[in-house]
Design an enzyme around this catalytic site. Structure first.
Site, PDB file in Angstrom:
ATOM      1  N   LYS A   1       0.817  -1.219   0.000  1.00 46.78           N
ATOM      2  CA  LYS A   1       0.000   0.000   0.000  1.00 46.78           C
ATOM      3  C   LYS A   1       0.851   1.269   0.000  1.00 46.78           C
ATOM      4  CE  LYS A   1      -3.474  -2.774   0.026  1.00 46.78           C
ATOM      5  NZ  LYS A   1      -2.891  -4.054   0.420  1.00 46.78           N
TER       6      LYS A   1
ATOM      7  N   TYR B   1      -2.587 -12.639   2.944  1.00 45.28           N
ATOM      8  CA  TYR B   1      -2.216 -12.301   1.562  1.00 45.28           C
ATOM      9  C   TYR B   1      -0.975 -13.041   1.082  1.00 45.28           C
ATOM     10  CZ  TYR B   1      -5.371  -8.312   2.337  1.00 45.28           C
ATOM     11  OH  TYR B   1      -6.449  -7.528   2.615  1.00 45.28           O
TER      12      TYR B   1
ATOM     13  N   TYR C   1     -11.857 -15.216   2.519  1.00 44.67           N
ATOM     14  CA  TYR C   1     -10.914 -14.142   2.827  1.00 44.67           C
ATOM     15  C   TYR C   1     -10.455 -14.214   4.283  1.00 44.67           C
ATOM     16  CZ  TYR C   1      -9.062  -9.552   3.861  1.00 44.67           C
ATOM     17  OH  TYR C   1      -8.251  -8.524   4.298  1.00 44.67           O
TER      18      TYR C   1
END
Ligand SMILES: *Cc1c(COP(=O)(O)O)cnc(C)c1O
Length: 335
Positions: free
Chosen positions: A49, A288, A262
């Protein structure tokens, strides 16, 4: 591709390392494996990010914003880094936390949740799964405006075309490093979530005519849905840069390592996190990069990645959440 035309703040000095991970290659019995260390990007704890925020925050500052507003899951790396950049730039920051897995939010959790506290979010507000996140952020923005402030809303994961520019820039960085080192990659493997990383990378590689296929490993969605999301955002990003359009054939998003959903653990994820830690001293995360690495390992083991291929794993970060997942990582049923 001329990305210098876009206003950008810099939060990482220089390039992130591009390294071989030879002990993992030996452990898997093949493929020449490399890693792009975007876990070592700047701002608190690093991770992908940071690259998106370089362009998004430059835009926020140009527009005179004094408050960043964004959204993420309870252990969101994106929320952690948005808070970090707000602290760095002297801005306020408000977080909307989407409880994607019912019952998963605890205000006193460790990992990124602890860091939300330490970095002083002006507001952390939990909403239920399926809430209208754009409307929730708009409500925060209205509150900021009513109090005389100037809000800037950042979409989940920073995955707008402007945010995805960060990964078009990363594509250029990888190509420059690979040329400098005389290394020609056959393939890049990357986690695919809110899609800005995967899409920006594709837009950049297509613009540079790199000819390197990218294999996305999904962390949330089914294959067809994710491939459509990535294609749409990659095309919008190419439009913004003014470079040729990626096409459907450029996009591959494998969904075999998502598991039950998820952020929900799988045995393959736990094995990947442990293998990279023990063989290379590289920390992945359970949501992730651990699942993306599980995908890479699975593809080498089942022969879809050949033993002679030279493959680059793009490490998107996430290790600051590890402390919140101690029970999962030590669960005998998953080990
Ligand atoms: C957000 C995130 C991803 C996924 O990137 P997207 O751009 O959302 O697809 C991968 N790894 C980590 C550690 C992340 O925080």
């Amino acid at each position: 591709m001329n990305l210098a035309r876009f206003p950008r703040r810099r939060y990482t000095p220089g390039f992130t390392p591009l390294e071989r991970i030879p002990r993992l290659s030996v452990a898997l019995g093949g493929a020449e494996l490399w890693i792009k260390r975007d876990d070592l990007l700047g701002l608190a704890g690093g991770g992908n990010k940071t690259r998106k925020l370089e362009f998004l925050v430059a835009d926020a500052l140009a527009k005179g914003a004094d408050t960043l507003i964004t959204v993420g899951a309870p252990q969101s790396n994106h929320c952690r880094l948005t808070l970090a950049v707000a602290a760095r730039e002297g801005l306020q920051c408000r977080l909307v936390i989407e409880e994607r897995v019912p019952g998963s939010y605890a205000a006193d959790a460790l990992g990124n949740n602890l860091l939300f506290d330490l970095m002083g979010a002006s507001s952390v507000r939990m909403v239920k799964a399926g809430a209208d996140l754009a409307a929730e952020m708009a409500a925060d923005a209205a509150a900021v405006t009513a109090a005389g402030g100037r809000p800037y809303v950042i979409v989940g994961g920073g995955s707008s075309p402007l945010g995805a520019l960060g990964y078009a820039a990363c594509a250029q960085e990888i190509m420059d490093q690979a040329f400098d080192m005389g290394v020609a990659f056959d393939r890049i493997v990357v986690a695919s979530g809110s899609a800005g990383t995967h899409s920006g990378l594709i837009a950049g590689l297509v613009a540079l005519n790199a000819g390197i296929p990218v294999t996305g490993i999904n962390v949330r969605r089914a294959r067809a849905e994710q491939e459509a999301n990535v294609l749409k955002l990659a095309q919008a990003t190419a439009d913004l840069i003014g470079t040729p359009q990626p096409v459907a054939a450029d996009i591959v998003c494998l969904d075999e390592w998502v598991g039950p959903g998820y952020s929900l653990p799988t045995r393959e994820m736990v094995a990947a996190v442990r293998l990279l830690a023990a063989q290379e001293g590289v920390l992945l995360d359970p949501v992730y990069s651990g699942k993306a690495m599980a995908g890479l390992i699975g593809l080498v083991r089942d022969g879809r990645i050949g033993t002679n291929e030279r493959v680059l794993f793009l490490h998107t970060g996430g290790s600051p959440s590890l402390s919140a997942f101690g029970q999962v990582l030590r669960d005998p049923a998953l080990n």
